[in-house]
Design an enzyme around this catalytic site. Structure first.
Site, PDB file in Angstrom:
ATOM      1  N   ASP A 155       0.837  -1.206   0.000  1.00  0.00           N
ATOM      2  CA  ASP A 155       0.000   0.000   0.000  1.00  0.00           C
ATOM      3  C   ASP A 155       0.870   1.254   0.000  1.00  0.00           C
ATOM      4  OD1 ASP A 155       0.878  -0.230   2.587  1.00  0.00           O
ATOM      5  OD2 ASP A 155      -1.091  -0.024   3.530  1.00  0.00           O
ATOM      6  N   SER A 156       2.207   1.067  -0.016  1.00  0.00           N
ATOM      7  CA  SER A 156       3.108   2.189  -0.324  1.00  0.00           C
ATOM      8  C   SER A 156       2.768   2.741  -1.698  1.00  0.00           C
ATOM      9  CB  SER A 156       4.573   1.725  -0.267  1.00  0.00           C
ATOM     10  OG  SER A 156       4.746   0.537  -1.005  1.00  0.00           O
ATOM     11  N   ASP A 197      -1.093  -6.110  -0.124  1.00  0.00           N
ATOM     12  CA  ASP A 197      -1.523  -5.528   1.155  1.00  0.00           C
ATOM     13  C   ASP A 197      -3.033  -5.349   1.179  1.00  0.00           C
ATOM     14  OD1 ASP A 197       0.767  -5.196   2.645  1.00  0.00           O
ATOM     15  OD2 ASP A 197       1.161  -3.168   1.919  1.00  0.00           O
ATOM     16  N   GLU A 212      -1.442  -5.662   8.823  1.00  0.00           N
ATOM     17  CA  GLU A 212      -0.619  -5.084   9.881  1.00  0.00           C
ATOM     18  C   GLU A 212      -1.225  -5.398  11.244  1.00  0.00           C
ATOM     19  OE1 GLU A 212      -0.215  -0.900   9.095  1.00  0.00           O
ATOM     20  OE2 GLU A 212       0.829  -1.234   7.200  1.00  0.00           O
ATOM     21  N   GLU A 240       9.291  -4.094  10.333  1.00  0.00           N
ATOM     22  CA  GLU A 240       9.690  -2.806   9.752  1.00  0.00           C
ATOM     23  C   GLU A 240      10.210  -1.867  10.839  1.00  0.00           C
ATOM     24  OE1 GLU A 240       6.914  -1.125   6.998  1.00  0.00           O
ATOM     25  OE2 GLU A 240       8.051   0.753   6.822  1.00  0.00           O
TER      26      GLU A 240
HETATM   27  O1  KIV Z   1       3.515  -1.122   1.537  1.00  0.00           O
HETATM   28  C1  KIV Z   1       4.678  -1.517   1.530  1.00  0.00           C
HETATM   29  O2  KIV Z   1       5.456  -1.192   0.637  1.00  0.00           O
HETATM   30  C2  KIV Z   1       5.099  -2.398   2.612  1.00  0.00           C
HETATM   31  C3  KIV Z   1       6.508  -2.814   2.789  1.00  0.00           C
HETATM   32  C4  KIV Z   1       6.775  -3.780   3.826  1.00  0.00           C
HETATM   33  C5  KIV Z   1       7.602  -2.433   2.028  1.00  0.00           C
HETATM   34  O3  KIV Z   1       4.299  -2.797   3.381  1.00  0.00           O
END
Ligand code: KIV
Length: 284
Positions: free
Chosen positions: A52-53, A91, A122, A189
């Site tokens: 979700d980045s 994600d 998460e 992370e």
């Molecule tokens: O959204 C993301 O890029 C992540 C990472 C662990 C890189 O969750």
């Protein structure tokens, strides 16, 4: 040179544990488009995460919180079309799983239908019921502990987590809870290297670190940090290319040629008869 796109066996969720058990570090990277996934796959990545980045690095949002299920479905489908060997995980975005485990199962199913082989969520002990319900629907789950971007408002920014003894113990308890619930891997992370290494030794699912030192079973980075396309790169990421400068140079050269009238040349210009044969025509 890209590796030949052979029909190499697809990495499965179980292979992650086998890799870790045999001491082979897992190489994970994010991707958001079919072209990016193709490159990561050709380069030998084991796991491609549609993170979700996406919101920050592709959509230009300030953080992950604005990313929707529709965004994730569209980009997961694109990545799944581009990746042949790598495991594709996606994600579950903010509010797609926090409110209700039944909704989490439905949303995980949407990402699987879009092409994901696993979903990432998460959170720690508080997610056990959700992990179990998603697994019960036959969908592998990857956990994510430490700095979890969907809680950025609570953390007050991207900050290293589990620095004190009590926090480190609580992270370890969360990792144990996720492992017992059946997570296939756990992303750690922005946690101190010693804490990440301890978690790695203490739980059976492989840990995949990002800003968590070299003691994890594998590493993950945001693709745009690896290739030099991010506006702001975190300190823990190492850039291996400067594609932003490469793009600027290429577009500036194109602009020069257009203004000078030297592009298009005769080789780019249809003369009314043929244009490089049927194979090339078919690509237009
Ligand atoms: O959204 C993301 O890029 C992540 C990472 C662990 C890189 O969750």
């Amino acid at each position: 040179m890209p590796r030949a796109r052979s029909a190499a066996a697809r990495v499965t969720i179980h292979d992650l544990a086998h890799m870790a058990a045999s001491g082979r570090r897992i190489v994970a990277v994010t991707a958001y488009t079919a072209a990016e996934a193709r490159c990561c796959d050709d380069a030998g990545a084991d796991l491609i995460l549609v993170g979700d980045s996406l919101g920050r690095v592709v959509l230009g949002l300030p953080d992950e919180l604005g990313v929707t299920m529709e965004d994730m479905e569209r980009h997961t489908a694109a990545v799944a079309r581009g990746a042949r060997r790598a495991l594709t995980a996606a994600d579950l975005p903010f509010l797609a799983y926090q409110a209700d485990p039944a909704e989490a199962v439905r949303n995980a199913g949407r990402l699987v239908r879009a092409g994901a082989a696993a979903v990432k969520i998460e959170g720690g002990a508080g997610r056990v019921e959700t992990v179990r319900r998603i697994l019960d629907a036959g969908i592998p789950v990857i956990g994510h502990l430490g700095f979890t971007p969907q809680s950025i408002r609570r953390f007050g920014g991207p900050r290293v987590q589990a620095r004190g003894e009590a926090e480190a113990a609580s992270l370890l308890a969360d990792a144990r809870a996720l492992a017992a619930a059946g997570c296939s891997a756990i992303v750690l992370e922005m946690v101190p290297a010693a804490v990440a290494a301890q978690v790695t030794r203490s739980v059976s699912p492989p840990t995949i670190g990002i800003g968590a030192g070299a003691g994890c079973a594998g590493q993950i980075l945001v693709l745009y940090d690896v290739v030099g396309l991010s506006e702001r790169r975190p300190r823990f990421a190492r850039p291996y290319a400067d594609l932003a400068q490469g793009m600027r140079d290429a577009v500036a050269a194109y602009a020069r040629d257009v203004r000078a009238g030297t592009f298009p040349g005769p080789e780019h210009t249809h003369d009314g008869r043929s244009w490089g044969g049927p194979a090339e025509e078919a690509q237009r």
